[in-house]
Design a protein around this motif. Structure first.
Motif, PDB file in Angstrom:
ATOM      1  N   ALA A  18      -1.226 -10.017 -11.081  1.00 16.06           N
ATOM      2  CA  ALA A  18      -0.376 -10.391  -9.949  1.00 16.06           C
ATOM      3  C   ALA A  18      -0.957  -9.839  -8.648  1.00 16.06           C
ATOM      4  O   ALA A  18      -0.938 -10.521  -7.620  1.00 16.06           O
ATOM      5  CB  ALA A  18       1.045  -9.878 -10.162  1.00 16.06           C
ATOM      6  N   ARG A  19      -1.490  -8.614  -8.701  1.00 19.77           N
ATOM      7  CA  ARG A  19      -2.095  -8.018  -7.503  1.00 19.77           C
ATOM      8  C   ARG A  19      -3.319  -8.824  -7.068  1.00 19.77           C
ATOM      9  O   ARG A  19      -3.507  -9.067  -5.883  1.00 19.77           O
ATOM     10  CB  ARG A  19      -2.514  -6.579  -7.763  1.00 19.77           C
ATOM     11  CG  ARG A  19      -1.401  -5.605  -7.640  1.00 19.77           C
ATOM     12  CD  ARG A  19      -1.953  -4.203  -7.676  1.00 19.77           C
ATOM     13  NE  ARG A  19      -0.834  -3.276  -7.802  1.00 19.77           N
ATOM     14  CZ  ARG A  19      -0.980  -2.018  -8.104  1.00 19.77           C
ATOM     15  NH1 ARG A  19      -2.170  -1.510  -8.311  1.00 19.77           N
ATOM     16  NH2 ARG A  19       0.070  -1.241  -8.190  1.00 19.77           N
ATOM     17  N   LEU A  20      -4.155  -9.189  -8.014  1.00 19.62           N
ATOM     18  CA  LEU A  20      -5.348  -9.980  -7.704  1.00 19.62           C
ATOM     19  C   LEU A  20      -4.942 -11.316  -7.095  1.00 19.62           C
ATOM     20  O   LEU A  20      -5.507 -11.744  -6.088  1.00 19.62           O
ATOM     21  CB  LEU A  20      -6.192 -10.210  -8.957  1.00 19.62           C
ATOM     22  CG  LEU A  20      -7.418 -11.109  -8.764  1.00 19.62           C
ATOM     23  CD1 LEU A  20      -8.384 -10.512  -7.748  1.00 19.62           C
ATOM     24  CD2 LEU A  20      -8.110 -11.342 -10.093  1.00 19.62           C
ATOM     25  N   SER A  21      -3.971 -11.956  -7.689  1.00 13.19           N
ATOM     26  CA  SER A  21      -3.493 -13.241  -7.179  1.00 13.19           C
ATOM     27  C   SER A  21      -2.973 -13.103  -5.756  1.00 13.19           C
ATOM     28  O   SER A  21      -3.275 -13.919  -4.879  1.00 13.19           O
ATOM     29  CB  SER A  21      -2.404 -13.789  -8.098  1.00 13.19           C
ATOM     30  OG  SER A  21      -1.940 -15.025  -7.618  1.00 13.19           O
ATOM     31  N   ALA A  22      -2.193 -12.057  -5.489  1.00 18.16           N
ATOM     32  CA  ALA A  22      -1.652 -11.819  -4.141  1.00 18.16           C
ATOM     33  C   ALA A  22      -2.784 -11.535  -3.161  1.00 18.16           C
ATOM     34  O   ALA A  22      -2.775 -12.022  -2.028  1.00 18.16           O
ATOM     35  CB  ALA A  22      -0.656 -10.654  -4.174  1.00 18.16           C
ATOM     36  N   TRP A  23      -3.782 -10.763  -3.597  1.00 13.81           N
ATOM     37  CA  TRP A  23      -4.927 -10.431  -2.745  1.00 13.81           C
ATOM     38  C   TRP A  23      -5.703 -11.699  -2.372  1.00 13.81           C
ATOM     39  O   TRP A  23      -6.027 -11.923  -1.218  1.00 13.81           O
ATOM     40  CB  TRP A  23      -5.827  -9.435  -3.482  1.00 13.81           C
ATOM     41  CG  TRP A  23      -7.024  -8.986  -2.700  1.00 13.81           C
ATOM     42  CD1 TRP A  23      -7.065  -7.983  -1.776  1.00 13.81           C
ATOM     43  CD2 TRP A  23      -8.342  -9.516  -2.779  1.00 13.81           C
ATOM     44  NE1 TRP A  23      -8.340  -7.866  -1.267  1.00 13.81           N
ATOM     45  CE2 TRP A  23      -9.147  -8.794  -1.869  1.00 13.81           C
ATOM     46  CE3 TRP A  23      -8.934 -10.531  -3.523  1.00 13.81           C
ATOM     47  CZ2 TRP A  23     -10.497  -9.047  -1.688  1.00 13.81           C
ATOM     48  CZ3 TRP A  23     -10.283 -10.786  -3.351  1.00 13.81           C
ATOM     49  CH2 TRP A  23     -11.052 -10.054  -2.433  1.00 13.81           C
ATOM     50  N   THR A  57      -4.632 -14.860  -2.489  1.00 14.28           N
ATOM     51  CA  THR A  57      -3.768 -15.720  -1.687  1.00 14.28           C
ATOM     52  C   THR A  57      -3.715 -15.234  -0.241  1.00 14.28           C
ATOM     53  O   THR A  57      -3.758 -16.035   0.693  1.00 14.28           O
ATOM     54  CB  THR A  57      -2.350 -15.788  -2.293  1.00 14.28           C
ATOM     55  OG1 THR A  57      -2.447 -16.338  -3.608  1.00 14.28           O
ATOM     56  CG2 THR A  57      -1.427 -16.659  -1.461  1.00 14.28           C
TER      57      THR A  57
END
Length: 126
Positions: free
Chosen positions: A2-7, A9
Motif C-alpha cells: 500500500a505504501r509503494l502504491s501511494a508513493w 501514485t
C-alpha cells in the motif's frame, strides 16, 4: 504494498480512465484474433476510430494498425513453429495477408528474417 502504491501514485498520478482505455486497446489489439481492422478495435472498445488512433498515439506510441499487424505476425510465427510443414502461402492467407510476397516483406520488417529463414532457424526445412 500500500505504501509503494501511494508513493507511485503521488509521483505519477493515478491511472486515468483514458489510461485504462489505452491498456484495453493494447490488450485487445495484441490478443484478440477477431480484431483485424481499426474498425473492429473501435467496436470492441465501444469508441470511435478517431479515439482509437488518439489513444494509441498518446499512450502506446504505435498506430492501431501496427499493433494489429504485430499480433498477426506473431500468430503467423507461432503457426510456422507449430506446423513447420505447412506452406508459407497457407500461413500468409490464414493470417490475413493478401499474398505470400507481402507476408514475407512484413515478416522480415518486423522479425528481422524471412518466414523461410525463420522456419529454418527453428530447426525445420523449407
Amino acid at each position: 504494498m500500500a505504501r509503494l502504491s501511494a508513493w507511485v501514485t503521488a509521483r505519477v498520478g493515478a491511472v486515468t480512465d483514458e489510461g485504462r482505455q489505452a491498456n484495453s486497446l493494447a490488450d485487445m489489439a495484441g490478443a484478440n484474433s477477431s480484431v483485424v481492422t481499426v474498425s473492429d478495435l473501435a467496436a470492441a472498445l465501444n469508441v470511435s476510430q478517431r479515439t482509437v488512433h488518439r489513444l494509441a498515439a498518446q499512450y502506446i506510441g504505435l498506430t492501431p494498425h501496427a499493433l494489429i499487424r504485430r499480433r498477426r505476425l506473431q500468430e503467423a510465427a507461432e503457426h510456422i513453429r507449430s506446423e513447420p510443414e505447412v506452406s508459407l502461402s497457407v500461413v500468409a492467407a490464414a493470417h490475413g495477408f493478401s499474398d505470400q510476397a507481402h507476408f514475407a516483406r512484413e515478416f522480415h520488417r518486423f522479425l528481422g528474417q524471412t518466414p523461410r529463414e525463420y522456419r529454418g532457424a527453428s530447426g525445420h526445412h523449407s
